[in-house]
Design a protein around this motif. Structure first.
Motif, short mmCIF file in Angstrom:
data_model
loop_
_atom_site.label_atom_id
_atom_site.label_comp_id
_atom_site.label_asym_id
_atom_site.label_seq_id
_atom_site.Cartn_x
_atom_site.Cartn_y
_atom_site.Cartn_z
N TYR A 119 0.83 -1.20 0.00
CA TYR A 119 0.00 0.00 0.00
C TYR A 119 0.87 1.25 0.00
O TYR A 119 0.60 2.21 -0.73
N ARG A 120 1.91 1.23 0.83
CA ARG A 120 2.81 2.38 0.92
C ARG A 120 3.58 2.58 -0.39
O ARG A 120 3.77 3.72 -0.83
N VAL A 121 4.01 1.51 -1.03
CA VAL A 121 4.73 1.62 -2.30
C VAL A 121 3.83 2.24 -3.37
O VAL A 121 4.24 3.15 -4.10
N VAL A 122 2.58 1.78 -3.47
CA VAL A 122 1.64 2.35 -4.43
C VAL A 122 1.44 3.84 -4.14
O VAL A 122 1.46 4.67 -5.05
N GLU A 123 1.30 4.16 -2.88
CA GLU A 123 1.13 5.56 -2.47
C GLU A 123 2.35 6.40 -2.87
O GLU A 123 2.22 7.49 -3.43
N LEU A 124 3.53 5.89 -2.59
CA LEU A 124 4.76 6.62 -2.91
C LEU A 124 4.95 6.80 -4.41
O LEU A 124 5.42 7.84 -4.87
N LEU A 125 4.60 5.79 -5.18
CA LEU A 125 4.73 5.88 -6.63
C LEU A 125 3.75 6.90 -7.21
O LEU A 125 4.02 7.51 -8.24
N GLY A 126 2.60 7.05 -6.57
CA GLY A 126 1.62 8.01 -7.04
C GLY A 126 1.04 7.67 -8.39
O GLY A 126 0.58 8.54 -9.12
N MET A 127 1.07 6.39 -8.72
CA MET A 127 0.53 5.93 -10.00
C MET A 127 -0.81 5.25 -9.78
O MET A 127 -1.08 4.73 -8.71
N ASP A 128 -1.62 5.26 -10.83
CA ASP A 128 -2.90 4.59 -10.78
C ASP A 128 -2.68 3.09 -10.59
O ASP A 128 -1.82 2.49 -11.26
N LEU A 129 -3.44 2.47 -9.71
CA LEU A 129 -3.29 1.05 -9.43
C LEU A 129 -3.48 0.21 -10.69
O LEU A 129 -2.75 -0.76 -10.91
N ALA A 130 -4.42 0.58 -11.53
CA ALA A 130 -4.65 -0.17 -12.77
C ALA A 130 -3.41 -0.12 -13.67
O ALA A 130 -3.06 -1.12 -14.31
N ASP A 131 -2.73 1.02 -13.72
CA ASP A 131 -1.50 1.13 -14.51
C ASP A 131 -0.42 0.21 -13.94
O ASP A 131 0.30 -0.43 -14.70
N LEU A 132 -0.31 0.16 -12.63
CA LEU A 132 0.69 -0.71 -12.00
C LEU A 132 0.37 -2.18 -12.25
O LEU A 132 1.26 -2.99 -12.46
N GLU A 133 -0.92 -2.53 -12.22
CA GLU A 133 -1.31 -3.91 -12.49
C GLU A 133 -1.00 -4.29 -13.94
O GLU A 133 -0.53 -5.39 -14.22
N ARG A 134 -1.24 -3.37 -14.88
CA ARG A 134 -0.91 -3.63 -16.29
C ARG A 134 0.61 -3.77 -16.45
O ARG A 134 1.08 -4.64 -17.19
N LEU A 135 1.36 -2.92 -15.76
CA LEU A 135 2.82 -3.02 -15.81
C LEU A 135 3.28 -4.37 -15.28
O LEU A 135 4.13 -5.03 -15.88
N ASN A 136 2.71 -4.80 -14.17
CA ASN A 136 3.07 -6.10 -13.59
C ASN A 136 2.76 -7.23 -14.55
O ASN A 136 3.56 -8.16 -14.72
N ASP A 137 1.61 -7.16 -15.22
CA ASP A 137 1.26 -8.17 -16.22
C ASP A 137 2.26 -8.16 -17.38
O ASP A 137 2.71 -9.21 -17.84
N ALA A 138 2.61 -6.95 -17.85
CA ALA A 138 3.56 -6.84 -18.96
C ALA A 138 4.93 -7.39 -18.54
O ALA A 138 5.59 -8.08 -19.32
N LEU A 139 5.36 -7.11 -17.32
CA LEU A 139 6.63 -7.63 -16.84
C LEU A 139 6.60 -9.15 -16.72
O LEU A 139 7.59 -9.82 -16.98
N GLY A 140 5.46 -9.70 -16.34
CA GLY A 140 5.30 -11.15 -16.32
C GLY A 140 5.50 -11.74 -17.71
O GLY A 140 6.14 -12.79 -17.87
N GLN A 141 5.00 -11.05 -18.72
CA GLN A 141 5.20 -11.49 -20.10
C GLN A 141 6.67 -11.40 -20.49
O GLN A 141 7.19 -12.28 -21.18
N VAL A 142 7.35 -10.33 -20.05
CA VAL A 142 8.77 -10.18 -20.34
C VAL A 142 9.56 -11.31 -19.67
O VAL A 142 10.45 -11.90 -20.29
N ILE A 143 9.21 -11.64 -18.45
CA ILE A 143 9.90 -12.73 -17.74
C ILE A 143 9.73 -14.04 -18.50
O ILE A 143 10.69 -14.78 -18.70
N SER A 144 8.51 -14.32 -18.92
CA SER A 144 8.26 -15.55 -19.69
C SER A 144 9.01 -15.55 -21.02
O SER A 144 9.63 -16.55 -21.40
N ALA A 145 8.96 -14.42 -21.71
CA ALA A 145 9.62 -14.32 -23.02
C ALA A 145 11.13 -14.46 -22.88
O ALA A 145 11.77 -15.13 -23.70
N THR A 146 11.72 -13.84 -21.86
CA THR A 146 13.17 -13.96 -21.70
C THR A 146 13.55 -15.38 -21.32
O THR A 146 14.60 -15.86 -21.75
N GLY A 147 12.72 -16.05 -20.55
CA GLY A 147 13.00 -17.45 -20.22
C GLY A 147 13.03 -18.31 -21.47
O GLY A 147 13.93 -19.12 -21.66
N ARG A 148 12.04 -18.11 -22.35
CA ARG A 148 12.00 -18.86 -23.61
C ARG A 148 13.20 -18.51 -24.48
O ARG A 148 13.83 -19.38 -25.08
#
Length: 160
Positions: A119-148
């Motif tokens: 909660y504190r990290v989201v607050e400090l970042l000052g970014m919309d939670l939906a944007d952070l969730e999309r970023l996390n999803d995109a990073l998950g895709q990057v992790i999978s793609a780099t593994g492959r």
């Protein structure tokens, strides 16, 4: 397959995914440092604790898989977590060669304090939670793609 167009200068620093990930990673981890300090945790130790709060006990091999890390990387983290009283590492009863990493009562109790951190990290970042969730999803895709990609190169996805 459509040709890849990387623009006029494919080596421009601000267009490099590796650069953006590196700077973002350093900066985000820096936000965690003062939040974790009162708990006596470093960011890598916090990640181990997150994995154990999800499921405990876990073998070192299971932790390595969950954290995309090598046993040699986890070993000193686990020793330090054991020294500060958050985990124990008894030998597995079914296989003496394996350590079964488990939380102590203090390690389990620490979770309630740690629950405030996201909660504190989201607050400090000052970014919309939906944007952070999309970023996390995109990073998950990057992790999978780099593994492959690492598997394709024969390098193996040894670290993340």
């Amino acid at each position: 397959m459509k040709p890849i167009d990387l623009g006029e200068d494919p080596l421009a620093l601000d267009r490099q995914v590796c650069f953006a990930l590196s700077v973002a990673s350093r900066n985000v981890i820096a936000l965690y440092r003062p939040l974790l300090a009162p708990m006596g945790l470093t960011h890598p130790q916090y990640l181990v604790m997150l994995a154990l709060w999800e499921s405990s006990p876990r073998s070192v091999k299971e932790l390595c898989g969950a954290l995309h890390a090598e046993a040699a990387t986890l070993s000193p983290l686990l020793k330090r977590l054991e020294a500060i009283g958050y985990v124990v590492r008894p030998r597995s009863r079914s296989d003496e060669r394996q350590l079964a990493v488990d939380l102590t009562d203090a390690g389990r109790e620490l979770r309630s304090e740690a629950e405030k951190i996201p909660y504190r990290v989201v607050e400090l970042l000052g970014m919309d939670l939906a944007d952070l969730e999309r970023l996390n999803d995109a990073l998950g895709q990057v992790i999978s793609a780099t593994g492959r990609a690492l598997d394709e190169l024969g390098a193996g996805a040894t670290t993340s």
